[in-house]
Design a protein around this motif. Sequence first.
Motif, PDB file in Angstrom:
ATOM      1  N   VAL A  89      33.299  35.926  32.187  1.00  0.00           N
ATOM      2  CA  VAL A  89      34.496  36.035  33.018  1.00  0.00           C
ATOM      3  C   VAL A  89      35.685  35.520  32.214  1.00  0.00           C
ATOM      4  O   VAL A  89      35.601  34.445  31.609  1.00  0.00           O
ATOM      5  N   PRO A  90      36.799  36.266  32.157  1.00  0.00           N
ATOM      6  CA  PRO A  90      37.962  35.796  31.403  1.00  0.00           C
ATOM      7  C   PRO A  90      38.477  34.457  31.941  1.00  0.00           C
ATOM      8  O   PRO A  90      38.301  34.135  33.113  1.00  0.00           O
ATOM      9  N   GLU A  91      39.122  33.690  31.071  1.00  0.00           N
ATOM     10  CA  GLU A  91      39.722  32.441  31.517  1.00  0.00           C
ATOM     11  C   GLU A  91      40.871  32.737  32.472  1.00  0.00           C
ATOM     12  O   GLU A  91      41.495  33.791  32.421  1.00  0.00           O
ATOM     13  N   MET A  92      41.155  31.761  33.337  1.00  0.00           N
ATOM     14  CA  MET A  92      42.170  31.968  34.368  1.00  0.00           C
ATOM     15  C   MET A  92      43.525  32.302  33.757  1.00  0.00           C
ATOM     16  O   MET A  92      44.298  33.072  34.328  1.00  0.00           O
ATOM     17  N   ALA A 131      31.437  36.567  42.758  1.00  0.00           N
ATOM     18  CA  ALA A 131      32.314  35.636  43.475  1.00  0.00           C
ATOM     19  C   ALA A 131      31.507  34.683  44.355  1.00  0.00           C
ATOM     20  O   ALA A 131      31.776  33.477  44.399  1.00  0.00           O
ATOM     21  N   VAL A 132      30.518  35.214  45.059  1.00  0.00           N
ATOM     22  CA  VAL A 132      29.719  34.388  45.969  1.00  0.00           C
ATOM     23  C   VAL A 132      28.842  33.407  45.189  1.00  0.00           C
ATOM     24  O   VAL A 132      28.725  32.235  45.551  1.00  0.00           O
ATOM     25  N   GLN A 133      28.223  33.891  44.116  1.00  0.00           N
ATOM     26  CA  GLN A 133      27.283  33.052  43.376  1.00  0.00           C
ATOM     27  C   GLN A 133      27.977  32.006  42.507  1.00  0.00           C
ATOM     28  O   GLN A 133      27.553  30.861  42.445  1.00  0.00           O
ATOM     29  N   GLN A 134      29.062  32.406  41.831  1.00  0.00           N
ATOM     30  CA  GLN A 134      29.749  31.474  40.943  1.00  0.00           C
ATOM     31  C   GLN A 134      30.795  30.652  41.678  1.00  0.00           C
ATOM     32  O   GLN A 134      31.040  29.501  41.328  1.00  0.00           O
ATOM     33  N   ASN A 135      31.447  31.268  42.677  1.00  0.00           N
ATOM     34  CA  ASN A 135      32.429  30.569  43.521  1.00  0.00           C
ATOM     35  C   ASN A 135      33.479  29.838  42.676  1.00  0.00           C
ATOM     36  O   ASN A 135      33.773  28.663  42.899  1.00  0.00           O
ATOM     37  N   THR A 136      34.059  30.562  41.711  1.00  0.00           N
ATOM     38  CA  THR A 136      35.096  29.995  40.855  1.00  0.00           C
ATOM     39  C   THR A 136      36.404  30.743  41.091  1.00  0.00           C
ATOM     40  O   THR A 136      36.396  31.890  41.563  1.00  0.00           O
ATOM     41  N   PRO A 137      37.561  30.123  40.763  1.00  0.00           N
ATOM     42  CA  PRO A 137      38.838  30.842  40.907  1.00  0.00           C
ATOM     43  C   PRO A 137      38.858  32.151  40.128  1.00  0.00           C
ATOM     44  O   PRO A 137      39.420  33.150  40.588  1.00  0.00           O
ATOM     45  N   GLU A 138      38.240  32.152  38.935  1.00  0.00           N
ATOM     46  CA  GLU A 138      38.230  33.353  38.108  1.00  0.00           C
ATOM     47  C   GLU A 138      37.454  34.479  38.794  1.00  0.00           C
ATOM     48  O   GLU A 138      37.899  35.637  38.815  1.00  0.00           O
ATOM     49  N   ILE A 176      32.816  47.892  35.004  1.00  0.00           N
ATOM     50  CA  ILE A 176      31.416  47.493  34.956  1.00  0.00           C
ATOM     51  C   ILE A 176      31.060  46.914  33.594  1.00  0.00           C
ATOM     52  O   ILE A 176      30.209  46.020  33.479  1.00  0.00           O
ATOM     53  N   LYS A 177      31.730  47.391  32.539  1.00  0.00           N
ATOM     54  CA  LYS A 177      31.485  46.877  31.188  1.00  0.00           C
ATOM     55  C   LYS A 177      32.241  45.578  30.914  1.00  0.00           C
ATOM     56  O   LYS A 177      32.055  44.969  29.859  1.00  0.00           O
ATOM     57  N   GLY A 178      33.131  45.174  31.852  1.00  0.00           N
ATOM     58  CA  GLY A 178      33.825  43.898  31.696  1.00  0.00           C
ATOM     59  C   GLY A 178      35.235  43.973  31.161  1.00  0.00           C
ATOM     60  O   GLY A 178      35.802  42.947  30.762  1.00  0.00           O
ATOM     61  N   GLU A 179      35.873  45.146  31.183  1.00  0.00           N
ATOM     62  CA  GLU A 179      37.231  45.289  30.636  1.00  0.00           C
ATOM     63  C   GLU A 179      38.285  44.994  31.706  1.00  0.00           C
ATOM     64  O   GLU A 179      39.210  45.774  31.933  1.00  0.00           O
ATOM     65  N   TYR A 180      38.184  43.832  32.342  1.00  0.00           N
ATOM     66  CA  TYR A 180      39.066  43.495  33.460  1.00  0.00           C
ATOM     67  C   TYR A 180      40.515  43.296  33.005  1.00  0.00           C
ATOM     68  O   TYR A 180      41.442  43.855  33.612  1.00  0.00           O
ATOM     69  N   VAL A 181      40.702  42.492  31.977  1.00  0.00           N
ATOM     70  CA  VAL A 181      42.057  42.164  31.524  1.00  0.00           C
ATOM     71  C   VAL A 181      42.768  43.408  30.991  1.00  0.00           C
ATOM     72  O   VAL A 181      43.945  43.646  31.292  1.00  0.00           O
ATOM     73  N   GLU A 182      42.051  44.237  30.240  1.00  0.00           N
ATOM     74  CA  GLU A 182      42.651  45.445  29.674  1.00  0.00           C
ATOM     75  C   GLU A 182      43.093  46.409  30.778  1.00  0.00           C
ATOM     76  O   GLU A 182      44.182  46.994  30.699  1.00  0.00           O
ATOM     77  N   LEU A 183      42.282  46.562  31.803  1.00  0.00           N
ATOM     78  CA  LEU A 183      42.630  47.457  32.910  1.00  0.00           C
ATOM     79  C   LEU A 183      43.883  46.974  33.630  1.00  0.00           C
ATOM     80  O   LEU A 183      44.739  47.779  34.014  1.00  0.00           O
ATOM     81  N   TRP A 184      43.998  45.657  33.809  1.00  0.00           N
ATOM     82  CA  TRP A 184      45.179  45.144  34.509  1.00  0.00           C
ATOM     83  C   TRP A 184      46.439  45.317  33.665  1.00  0.00           C
ATOM     84  O   TRP A 184      47.508  45.640  34.192  1.00  0.00           O
TER      85      TRP A 184
END
Length: 229
Positions: A89-92, A131-138, A176-184
């Motif tokens: 998960v990317p840093e906040m 989100a449910v399992q890790q329950n972190t802001p990120e 699904i591959k984890g490119e969250y920051v790039e998509l935003w």
Amino acid sequence: QAALYCPVLTCRRSKVGGGGSYASRKMWLEHLDDHIGDFSLDHQLLRSIGVKMCPVCRGCILKGDRAHPECLPALEELGDPTEVGKLPVPEMGKLPSHEAIASMKVPLQRFIPESLQALWGKAFKDTVDRAVQQNTPEAWTLLAMLPKACLATKKGGRKHKRANREGIKKRLQRWIKGEYVELWKELKAADGAPPKCDDKTRVERATDLCGMGRFCTLLVASSVAGASS
């Protein structure tokens, strides 16, 4: 085979619950699905009993299975599945704030086409599970980002229908591959860009409107329309 009890100790079908064991693995797995829905089971407990989640529908399957038989066609479409929690998960500091997410004004796909439902289901359930399992802001920020990062569309009705569908498909695959920051980042860049409208686009738009009868009145009018403000 060993007796199949529910691993959730508070359940009546557990060893201490007195409700008895299950006669078949199919019935046992279906029972475990109910506990997935009420968050009584986590991935660590599932692994301890030789069970994992189906990468398509997120139901329970045996550790050695790829997916439910009925989910295998969709699995081929999804490609190589990634288990929840495996991707970092990317840093906040690299993620947008919740205020920025809420203030981003973009049109969204209101109905998920059937051809994209497996992809959307995996992206959504993976993100909710994280989100449910890790329950972190990120992890919760990723859940807030998901709809706008993946379901943004271009206005234009039928003209952009196919392009929107293909764009959503590619963005879901990248999510699904984890490119969250790039998509935003791409969403932000597109949000501030002026709309492109060359002569070819204008001709196509005019043709579409003529086909819908929108320009017919103007084309046969005997005089110029009155001035408008």
